[in-house]
Design an enzyme around this catalytic site. Structure first.
Site, PDB file in Angstrom:
ATOM      1  N   ARG A  42      42.516  29.383  37.014  1.00 42.53           N
ATOM      2  CA  ARG A  42      41.077  29.179  36.822  1.00 42.53           C
ATOM      3  C   ARG A  42      40.848  28.732  35.380  1.00 42.53           C
ATOM      4  O   ARG A  42      41.171  29.470  34.449  1.00 42.53           O
ATOM      5  CB  ARG A  42      40.308  30.466  37.099  1.00 42.53           C
ATOM      6  CG  ARG A  42      40.549  31.053  38.490  1.00 42.53           C
ATOM      7  CD  ARG A  42      39.777  32.375  38.627  1.00 42.53           C
ATOM      8  NE  ARG A  42      39.969  32.997  39.917  1.00 42.53           N
ATOM      9  CZ  ARG A  42      40.870  33.931  40.185  1.00 42.53           C
ATOM     10  NH1 ARG A  42      41.695  34.343  39.219  1.00 42.53           N
ATOM     11  NH2 ARG A  42      40.961  34.456  41.388  1.00 42.53           N
ATOM     12  N   ARG A  84      28.366  35.749  48.367  1.00 43.39           N
ATOM     13  CA  ARG A  84      29.431  36.629  47.892  1.00 43.39           C
ATOM     14  C   ARG A  84      28.919  37.724  46.973  1.00 43.39           C
ATOM     15  O   ARG A  84      29.540  38.779  46.829  1.00 43.39           O
ATOM     16  CB  ARG A  84      30.478  35.813  47.123  1.00 43.39           C
ATOM     17  CG  ARG A  84      31.256  34.854  47.971  1.00 43.39           C
ATOM     18  CD  ARG A  84      32.050  33.872  47.114  1.00 43.39           C
ATOM     19  NE  ARG A  84      32.927  34.540  46.171  1.00 43.39           N
ATOM     20  CZ  ARG A  84      33.706  33.905  45.310  1.00 43.39           C
ATOM     21  NH1 ARG A  84      33.694  32.601  45.266  1.00 43.39           N
ATOM     22  NH2 ARG A  84      34.482  34.577  44.494  1.00 43.39           N
ATOM     23  N   HIS A  98      40.116  45.363  33.204  1.00 45.17           N
ATOM     24  CA  HIS A  98      40.850  46.114  32.193  1.00 45.17           C
ATOM     25  C   HIS A  98      41.176  47.521  32.684  1.00 45.17           C
ATOM     26  O   HIS A  98      42.162  48.127  32.236  1.00 45.17           O
ATOM     27  CB  HIS A  98      40.057  46.154  30.892  1.00 45.17           C
ATOM     28  CG  HIS A  98      40.191  44.896  30.099  1.00 45.17           C
ATOM     29  ND1 HIS A  98      39.189  44.377  29.335  1.00 45.17           N
ATOM     30  CD2 HIS A  98      41.234  44.032  29.973  1.00 45.17           C
ATOM     31  CE1 HIS A  98      39.606  43.252  28.763  1.00 45.17           C
ATOM     32  NE2 HIS A  98      40.833  43.028  29.136  1.00 45.17           N
ATOM     33  N   CYS A 137      44.807  30.686  48.233  1.00 43.34           N
ATOM     34  CA  CYS A 137      44.694  31.253  46.890  1.00 43.34           C
ATOM     35  C   CYS A 137      43.555  32.252  46.796  1.00 43.34           C
ATOM     36  O   CYS A 137      43.265  32.766  45.728  1.00 43.34           O
ATOM     37  CB  CYS A 137      44.514  30.159  45.838  1.00 43.34           C
ATOM     38  SG  CYS A 137      42.992  29.202  46.014  1.00 43.34           S
ATOM     39  N   ARG A 161      43.130  24.537  38.968  1.00 45.61           N
ATOM     40  CA  ARG A 161      41.844  24.111  39.518  1.00 45.61           C
ATOM     41  C   ARG A 161      41.002  23.543  38.385  1.00 45.61           C
ATOM     42  O   ARG A 161      40.797  24.203  37.366  1.00 45.61           O
ATOM     43  CB  ARG A 161      41.108  25.299  40.154  1.00 45.61           C
ATOM     44  CG  ARG A 161      39.766  24.919  40.771  1.00 45.61           C
ATOM     45  CD  ARG A 161      39.070  26.147  41.374  1.00 45.61           C
ATOM     46  NE  ARG A 161      38.621  27.080  40.354  1.00 45.61           N
ATOM     47  CZ  ARG A 161      38.153  28.294  40.618  1.00 45.61           C
ATOM     48  NH1 ARG A 161      38.104  28.734  41.860  1.00 45.61           N
ATOM     49  NH2 ARG A 161      37.749  29.095  39.642  1.00 45.61           N
TER      50      ARG A 161
END
Length: 560
Positions: free
Chosen positions: A288, A448, A186, A485, A324
């Site tokens: 997603r 990650r 945001h 992607c 996906r």
């Protein structure tokens, strides 16, 4: 330290002294218990949450525009019945109102933090609502923005809350710089709406000393510390020139010699469509779908799913929309899809397609909803499975798609085994889509979510480029398209290299599309191929990057 590098999400340059925004709302003690009047304590918690919701709505009304919608969504979070139920339960066990609110938000926070980059970007929103409620319950002030600054300042924070960002005076803030966040946060959305340059995901930003003069470039993501007057003037001139270049770079993605490279947007739901369309996305390269399934004890109905999918398909008549299927498990647990048992390392356990094949009704329902949503639209629906390791899984997914009426079925390449044997997988599927984030994670054994290992997540790592090349070669041999992607595609220089490696389409956060479109338009396909060869000759990520950039002269036009 002369410069920091982050992700530019709102173009322009901002120059001024640093003002750091640091939250100091204390965590309520874990062992704090109430006096015994549970009902009174529950009432205190509900009053605090309602006050927060009302304040957020009032701020949104004053700010207007995109801020009104963002803050209205936050107010809904504060009033969520599920949250209220969790608070009641915790207070019933003896927790104080403040501790109950803190812990109840923690459950939702963990859920979003582990749900991929798009939804993780909403964690700051939850933290802000939690802190505002806890501050009221503890009777402590909530830090706000600097007031009375003598000159426009660069606001630096770990992340920014929409409630503060929405009411910023454009004349007081030269730029935003945050350590966290992403193109879909945001902070990014509101910065673009307000026309304020912004850099997010900038490691080390909060270590900059208060008052330090900095120059923040909201397009390149570069933050210069204590720049000279000449550097400031050069950056401002370059920003003006870049804006003119970007304004001229419109239409479908293609190289300077006319080789077409479709440029698509990564989205997390229909709410992201305006930004994608504004930045001239030619379609969606990664939809997603996790947002439909989070925080539910039962999966969404086929009708619910169909509506969410159809809205996106109808936004791109004649365009490509790559969806996906649910990527759950590991860091994205769902109540109605429990793991088969204790998993010492969930990232290497049942997740993605593995979990869906074990829970067939969920997969079948999603595919049915997708097939129904595509009926009557002209968009080209393509559906792909995450976390495919080998041929048997690929064939099983394609068969499930065909049975449900989904005509185009592909797989994500996120596991090194799939990249290495892409030539085997190509004939079995309709397309490949490379998820560079997870492919890097599994290639380098680097989680990650562990910040200290972020260097191993650098998409310029030569070993990762080798795997991308192998995948593209396998796809070409089978006559199949191969897209990327992962957010690696959002790097203008790397986008050129990916095309040179044989990638046929690029999908990214929508704000990155103009720069990537401009970068491609300034280089021929041959230049992209030469840069790709050079990058693979590097021994480190930095070497690969430097070698490639040396063969991409058009980047200088973009001041990148």
């Amino acid at each position: 330290m002369e410069r920091l590098n982050g992700t530019g999400v709102s173009p322009g340059v901002g120059y001024g002294p640093v003002h750091r925004l640091v939250s100091t709302v204390p965590e309520p003690p874990a062992d704090a218990v109430h006096t015994g009047d549970a009902e009174a304590e529950k009432a205190r918690a509900m009053v605090a949450l309602e006050e927060v919701a009302a304040d957020l709505e009032a701020r949104g009304e004053r700010a207007g525009g995109d801020a009104r919608e963002v803050l209205a969504a936050q107010a809904m979070m504060a009033r969520d019945p599920g949250l209220a139920g969790d608070v009641d339960l915790l207070v019933g066990r003896g927790a104080t109102a403040a501790r109950a609110v803190y812990e109840a938000f923690g459950k939702y926070r963990e859920m979003l933090a582990g749900a991929g980059a798009y939804l993780a970007a909403r964690v700051a929103d939850l933290d802000d609502i939690r802190d505002r409620a806890v501050a009221r319950l503890l009777g402590v002030p909530l830090p706000g923005l600097p007031e009375g600054a003598a000159r426009p300042y660069v606001l630096v924070a770990r992340d920014l809350a929409p409630a503060d960002t929405a009411l910023i005076d454009r004349g007081s803030v030269a730029a935003f710089v945050t350590e966290e966040g992403g193109p879909t946060s945001h902070t990014a959305i509101l910065a673009r709406a307000m026309g304020i340059p912004a850099v997010v995901a900038c490691p080390g930003a909060t270590t900059i000393e208060e008052g330090t003069l900095v120059l923040a470039d909201g397009a390149s993501g570069v933050v210069r510390l204590s720049p000279t007057d000449e550097e400031v003037e050069t950056a401002r001139n370059a920003a003006s020139a870049r804006e003119a270049v970007l304004a001229a770079a419109t239409g479908p993605g293609c190289t300077a010699d006319g080789y077409e490279v479709p440029l698509l947007a990564n989205i997390g739901g229909p709410a992201d469509l305006p930004t994608a369309l504004e930045n001239e996305a030619q379609g969606v390269g990664l939809y997603r779908t996790e947002f439909l399934f989070l925080d539910r004890t039962t999966p969404p109905t086929v009708d619910e799913q169909e509506a969410a999918y159809r809205e996106v398909l109808e936004a791109f008549p004649g365009g490509r929309v790559v969806v996906r299927v649910l990527d759950a498990g590991a860091d994205k647990p769902l109540a109605f899809l429990p793991p088969p048992g204790e998993e010492p390392n969930p990232a290497l356990g049942e997740r993605g397609l593995r979990m869906l094949l074990r829970n067939r009704p969920t997969l079948t329902g999603q595919l049915e909803a997708l097939a129904r949503a595509a009926q009557g639209t002209t968009a080209k629906l393509q559906v792909m499975a995450p976390m495919v390791a080998g041929l048997a899984e690929a064939e099983e997914f394609v068969a499930a798609c065909r049975a449900a009426g989904v005509e185009t079925a592909g797989i994500m390449i996120e596991i090194p085994a799939a990249a290495i044997r892409a030539s085997d997988l190509g004939p079995a599927v309709d397309f490949f889509s490379i998820g560079t984030n997870d492919l890097a994670q599994y290639t380098f054994a680097a989680d990650r979510q562990v910040g200290s290992l972020s260097a191993l997540q650098d998409p310029w790592q030569p070993a990762l480029l080798d795997l991308i090349a192998m995948t593209a070669e396998g796809a070409k041999a089978a006559g199949r398209p191969c897209g990327v992607c992962g957010e690696a595609a959002a790097d203008p220089a790397l986008a050129c290299v990916l095309v040179g490696l044989g990638v046929t389409s690029l999908s990214m956060g929508a704000p990155a599309l103009p720069l990537v479109r401009a970068a491609l338009s300034r280089h021929t396909r041959a230049q992209c191929e030469a840069a790709a060869v050079a990058a693979r000759q590097g021994q480190t990520a930095d070497e690969a990057r430097d070698l490639a950039r040396g063969l991409l002269p058009g980047l200088s036009d973009l001041a990148l």
